[in-house]
Design a protein around this motif. Structure first.
Motif, mmCIF file in Angstrom:
data_model
loop_
_atom_site.group_PDB
_atom_site.id
_atom_site.type_symbol
_atom_site.label_atom_id
_atom_site.label_comp_id
_atom_site.label_asym_id
_atom_site.label_seq_id
_atom_site.Cartn_x
_atom_site.Cartn_y
_atom_site.Cartn_z
ATOM 1 N N ARG A 1 0.847 -1.209 0.000
ATOM 2 C CA ARG A 1 0.000 0.000 0.000
ATOM 3 C C ARG A 1 0.881 1.257 0.000
ATOM 4 N NH1 ARG A 1 -3.270 3.210 -1.835
ATOM 5 N NH2 ARG A 1 -4.367 4.559 -0.411
ATOM 6 N N GLU B 1 1.930 1.902 -3.532
ATOM 7 C CA GLU B 1 0.832 2.508 -4.292
ATOM 8 C C GLU B 1 0.698 3.992 -3.950
ATOM 9 O OE1 GLU B 1 -2.594 0.234 -3.260
ATOM 10 O OE2 GLU B 1 -1.851 -1.599 -4.215
ATOM 11 N N ASP C 1 3.558 5.918 -5.528
ATOM 12 C CA ASP C 1 3.318 6.099 -6.961
ATOM 13 C C ASP C 1 2.298 7.209 -7.201
ATOM 14 O OD1 ASP C 1 5.105 4.095 -7.548
ATOM 15 O OD2 ASP C 1 3.558 2.546 -7.800
ATOM 16 N N GLU C 2 1.277 7.241 -6.369
ATOM 17 C CA GLU C 2 0.261 8.289 -6.453
ATOM 18 C C GLU C 2 0.892 9.663 -6.188
ATOM 19 O OE1 GLU C 2 -3.344 9.450 -3.507
ATOM 20 O OE2 GLU C 2 -3.362 7.379 -4.228
#
Length: 122
Positions: free
Chosen positions: A50, A53, A56-57
């Protein structure tokens, strides 16, 4: 009399540009700082996937905001921040949590430096 009106309009324009630019930069930097801290916290909790992720966001948001922020901040300084944030990806596992914390602190310090440079000029 016309010169006074023009000067007043110019002054209002400069004031508006200053307020808008400070709002944009403050919002972008606060969001970046908050999300970096959240990435570290997720990794500390063992939720490294998580955290990847979320990182990356965050890098995507930084890239999308670069053109707007580059109006107010030098691109090389923005590039350094992006490199610092992207570099966190190498430490997103449970074995390197201490390194992640250290690198995140370094990235946050870089962000604070650029923030001080920007708001110091206002």
């Amino acid at each position: 009399m016309a010169r006074a009106k023009i000067a007043a309009w110019l002054l209002l324009g400069i004031l508006a540009a200053t307020l808008v630019s400070s709002w944009i930069v403050r919002r972008a930097f606060n969001t970046t700082e908050q999300q970096m801290l959240e990435v570290v916290q997720l990794c500390e909790q063992g939720r490294c996937e998580r955290a990847r992720e979320k990182l990356d966001e965050l890098t995507g948001k930084l890239q999308s905001r670069e053109h707007m922020l580059a109006l107010f901040i030098r691109r090389d300084l923005l590039g350094q921040i992006q490199l610092e944030v992207a570099g966190l990806r190498a430490y997103l596992d449970e074995e390197h949590i201490a390194d992640l914390q250290c690198e995140a602190e370094h990235a946050l310090a870089q962000l604070q430096t650029v923030r001080r440079l920007f708001f110091g000029m206002l």
